[in-house]
Design a protein around this motif. Structure first.
Motif, PDB file in Angstrom:
ATOM      1  N   MET A 169      33.880 -43.366-114.674  1.00 23.64           N
ATOM      2  CA  MET A 169      34.381 -44.274-113.776  1.00 23.64           C
ATOM      3  C   MET A 169      35.167 -45.471-114.702  1.00 23.64           C
ATOM      4  SD  MET A 169      32.506 -46.607-111.002  1.00 23.64           S
ATOM      5  CE  MET A 169      32.399 -48.062-111.698  1.00 23.64           C
ATOM      6  N   THR A 170      36.430 -45.942-114.383  1.00 27.72           N
ATOM      7  CA  THR A 170      37.056 -46.870-115.097  1.00 27.72           C
ATOM      8  C   THR A 170      37.042 -48.318-114.239  1.00 27.72           C
ATOM      9  OG1 THR A 170      38.581 -45.050-116.241  1.00 27.72           O
ATOM     10  CG2 THR A 170      39.088 -47.613-116.273  1.00 27.72           C
ATOM     11  N   VAL A 171      36.821 -49.499-114.852  1.00 35.82           N
ATOM     12  CA  VAL A 171      36.780 -50.508-114.039  1.00 35.82           C
ATOM     13  C   VAL A 171      38.170 -51.011-114.315  1.00 35.82           C
ATOM     14  CG1 VAL A 171      35.536 -52.721-113.941  1.00 35.82           C
ATOM     15  CG2 VAL A 171      34.229 -50.959-114.672  1.00 35.82           C
ATOM     16  N   THR A 172      38.667 -51.183-112.976  1.00 38.43           N
ATOM     17  CA  THR A 172      40.065 -51.941-112.998  1.00 38.43           C
ATOM     18  C   THR A 172      39.953 -53.203-112.012  1.00 38.43           C
ATOM     19  OG1 THR A 172      40.509 -50.580-111.104  1.00 38.43           O
ATOM     20  CG2 THR A 172      41.261 -49.889-113.347  1.00 38.43           C
TER      21      THR A 172
ATOM     22  N   PHE B  82      37.394 -56.485-110.444  1.00 38.77           N
ATOM     23  CA  PHE B  82      35.999 -57.016-110.664  1.00 38.77           C
ATOM     24  C   PHE B  82      35.050 -56.921-109.218  1.00 38.77           C
ATOM     25  CE2 PHE B  82      38.481 -59.740-113.361  1.00 38.77           C
ATOM     26  CZ  PHE B  82      37.650 -59.212-114.495  1.00 38.77           C
ATOM     27  N   PRO B  83      33.947 -56.662-109.202  1.00 36.17           N
ATOM     28  CA  PRO B  83      33.169 -56.392-108.101  1.00 36.17           C
ATOM     29  C   PRO B  83      33.087 -57.934-107.467  1.00 36.17           C
ATOM     30  CG  PRO B  83      31.697 -56.346-109.959  1.00 36.17           C
ATOM     31  CD  PRO B  83      33.006 -56.462-110.362  1.00 36.17           C
ATOM     32  N   PRO B  84      32.680 -57.566-105.876  1.00 33.26           N
ATOM     33  CA  PRO B  84      32.441 -59.182-105.454  1.00 33.26           C
ATOM     34  C   PRO B  84      31.206 -60.014-106.254  1.00 33.26           C
ATOM     35  CG  PRO B  84      31.892 -57.293-103.813  1.00 33.26           C
ATOM     36  CD  PRO B  84      32.297 -57.011-105.276  1.00 33.26           C
TER      37      PRO B  84
ATOM     38  N   TYR C 168      27.502 -55.375-111.748  1.00 33.65           N
ATOM     39  CA  TYR C 168      27.239 -54.214-112.539  1.00 33.65           C
ATOM     40  C   TYR C 168      26.111 -54.574-113.766  1.00 33.65           C
ATOM     41  CZ  TYR C 168      32.012 -52.538-111.594  1.00 33.65           C
ATOM     42  OH  TYR C 168      33.108 -52.005-111.117  1.00 33.65           O
ATOM     43  N   TYR C 169      25.859 -55.589-114.088  1.00 33.04           N
ATOM     44  CA  TYR C 169      24.714 -56.111-114.615  1.00 33.04           C
ATOM     45  C   TYR C 169      23.293 -55.504-114.010  1.00 33.04           C
ATOM     46  CZ  TYR C 169      20.980 -58.081-117.535  1.00 33.04           C
ATOM     47  OH  TYR C 169      19.907 -58.681-118.415  1.00 33.04           O
ATOM     48  N   ALA C 170      23.469 -56.099-112.832  1.00 33.96           N
ATOM     49  CA  ALA C 170      22.213 -55.738-111.735  1.00 33.96           C
ATOM     50  C   ALA C 170      22.039 -54.282-111.705  1.00 33.96           C
ATOM     51  CB  ALA C 170      22.388 -56.460-110.498  1.00 33.96           C
ATOM     52  N   LEU C 171      23.034 -53.616-111.508  1.00 38.80           N
ATOM     53  CA  LEU C 171      22.987 -52.158-111.334  1.00 38.80           C
ATOM     54  C   LEU C 171      22.326 -51.313-112.543  1.00 38.80           C
ATOM     55  CD1 LEU C 171      26.258 -51.384-109.379  1.00 38.80           C
ATOM     56  CD2 LEU C 171      23.972 -51.139-108.507  1.00 38.80           C
ATOM     57  N   TYR C 172      22.931 -52.011-113.776  1.00 35.00           N
ATOM     58  CA  TYR C 172      22.279 -51.493-114.958  1.00 35.00           C
ATOM     59  C   TYR C 172      20.972 -51.817-115.206  1.00 35.00           C
ATOM     60  CZ  TYR C 172      21.857 -50.832-119.992  1.00 35.00           C
ATOM     61  OH  TYR C 172      21.282 -50.566-121.434  1.00 35.00           O
TER      62      TYR C 172
ATOM     63  N   GLN D  12      26.072 -44.409-117.777  1.00 36.91           N
ATOM     64  CA  GLN D  12      27.409 -44.624-117.022  1.00 36.91           C
ATOM     65  C   GLN D  12      27.159 -46.117-116.559  1.00 36.91           C
ATOM     66  OE1 GLN D  12      29.859 -42.972-116.615  1.00 36.91           O
ATOM     67  NE2 GLN D  12      30.968 -44.621-115.885  1.00 36.91           N
ATOM     68  N   ASP D  13      25.852 -46.354-115.923  1.00 35.00           N
ATOM     69  CA  ASP D  13      25.920 -47.920-115.644  1.00 35.00           C
ATOM     70  C   ASP D  13      26.302 -49.006-116.715  1.00 35.00           C
ATOM     71  OD1 ASP D  13      25.461 -47.220-112.891  1.00 35.00           O
ATOM     72  OD2 ASP D  13      23.319 -47.012-113.385  1.00 35.00           O
ATOM     73  N   LYS D  14      25.741 -48.635-117.967  1.00 35.55           N
ATOM     74  CA  LYS D  14      25.791 -49.605-118.936  1.00 35.55           C
ATOM     75  C   LYS D  14      27.148 -49.641-119.535  1.00 35.55           C
ATOM     76  CE  LYS D  14      24.379 -50.789-123.521  1.00 35.55           C
ATOM     77  NZ  LYS D  14      23.573 -49.993-124.909  1.00 35.55           N
ATOM     78  N   HIS D  15      28.082 -48.423-119.216  1.00 37.03           N
ATOM     79  CA  HIS D  15      29.239 -48.321-119.729  1.00 37.03           C
ATOM     80  C   HIS D  15      30.263 -49.196-118.701  1.00 37.03           C
ATOM     81  CE1 HIS D  15      33.232 -46.800-121.270  1.00 37.03           C
ATOM     82  NE2 HIS D  15      33.635 -46.392-119.847  1.00 37.03           N
ATOM     83  N   SER D  16      29.928 -48.995-117.325  1.00 37.43           N
ATOM     84  CA  SER D  16      30.729 -50.030-116.458  1.00 37.43           C
ATOM     85  C   SER D  16      30.572 -51.463-116.599  1.00 37.43           C
ATOM     86  CB  SER D  16      30.167 -49.468-115.046  1.00 37.43           C
ATOM     87  OG  SER D  16      30.429 -48.050-114.713  1.00 37.43           O
ATOM     88  N   TRP D  17      29.325 -51.827-116.893  1.00 37.87           N
ATOM     89  CA  TRP D  17      28.830 -53.160-117.187  1.00 37.87           C
ATOM     90  C   TRP D  17      29.960 -53.686-118.175  1.00 37.87           C
ATOM     91  CZ3 TRP D  17      24.872 -55.123-120.695  1.00 37.87           C
ATOM     92  CH2 TRP D  17      24.779 -56.505-120.592  1.00 37.87           C
ATOM     93  N   GLU D  18      29.881 -52.910-119.466  1.00 40.15           N
ATOM     94  CA  GLU D  18      30.604 -53.517-120.651  1.00 40.15           C
ATOM     95  C   GLU D  18      31.902 -53.244-120.413  1.00 40.15           C
ATOM     96  OE1 GLU D  18      28.793 -50.449-123.461  1.00 40.15           O
ATOM     97  OE2 GLU D  18      27.000 -51.957-124.118  1.00 40.15           O
ATOM     98  N   GLU D  19      32.420 -52.371-119.774  1.00 38.20           N
ATOM     99  CA  GLU D  19      33.784 -52.297-119.575  1.00 38.20           C
ATOM    100  C   GLU D  19      34.260 -53.427-118.681  1.00 38.20           C
ATOM    101  OE1 GLU D  19      37.250 -48.951-118.268  1.00 38.20           O
ATOM    102  OE2 GLU D  19      35.090 -48.505-117.861  1.00 38.20           O
ATOM    103  N   CYS D  20      33.549 -53.868-117.494  1.00 40.72           N
ATOM    104  CA  CYS D  20      34.009 -54.992-116.736  1.00 40.72           C
ATOM    105  C   CYS D  20      33.782 -56.265-117.786  1.00 40.72           C
ATOM    106  CB  CYS D  20      32.974 -55.021-115.701  1.00 40.72           C
ATOM    107  SG  CYS D  20      33.160 -56.432-114.496  1.00 40.72           S
ATOM    108  N   GLU D  21      32.691 -56.407-118.603  1.00 39.70           N
ATOM    109  CA  GLU D  21      32.791 -57.482-119.533  1.00 39.70           C
ATOM    110  C   GLU D  21      34.086 -57.599-120.574  1.00 39.70           C
ATOM    111  OE1 GLU D  21      30.769 -60.213-119.727  1.00 39.70           O
ATOM    112  OE2 GLU D  21      29.424 -59.549-118.228  1.00 39.70           O
ATOM    113  N   ASN D  22      34.524 -56.390-120.737  1.00 44.52           N
ATOM    114  CA  ASN D  22      35.474 -56.593-121.747  1.00 44.52           C
ATOM    115  C   ASN D  22      36.877 -57.047-120.788  1.00 44.52           C
ATOM    116  OD1 ASN D  22      36.842 -55.939-124.223  1.00 44.52           O
ATOM    117  ND2 ASN D  22      37.703 -53.791-123.137  1.00 44.52           N
TER     118      ASN D  22
END
Length: 85
Positions: free
Chosen positions: A1-4, A6-8, A31-35, A52-62
């Motif tokens: 999953m690619t983060v494109t 930001f979540p609410p 994303y942090y909460a999900l992780y 995958q959850d960690k990757h999504s959170w880190e990708e969002c941070e980036n």
């Protein structure tokens, strides 16, 4: 999953509920909460993988970091144009 996108944003109650530290209360807090939820489940059941959850959170941070860099460069450019005018 690619983060494109930001979540609410999480509400203050949700941030406290999921025990999100102050330094991670940004656009990617969801994303942090999900992780973190995944990590709790993983401690109870070792077959759960949170990669995958960690990757999504880190990708969002980036993505957020790049957004803030862009805003800063635009602000600097605007200030430079105003000072030279």
């Amino acid at each position: 999953m690619t983060v494109t996108e930001f979540p609410p944003l999480l509400s203050e109650e949700d941030l406290q509920k999921y025990k999100v530290p102050l330094k991670w209360r940004d656009r990617c807090a969801a994303y942090y909460a999900l992780y973190k939820i995944c990590l709790v489940r993983q401690s109870a059941n070792s077959s759960i993988v949170c990669k995958q959850d960690k990757h999504s959170w880190e990708e969002c941070e980036n993505l957020d970091f790049k957004r803030r860099q862009q805003e800063l460069s635009e602000l600097k450019k605007t200030m430079k144009e105003e000072s030279s005018a």
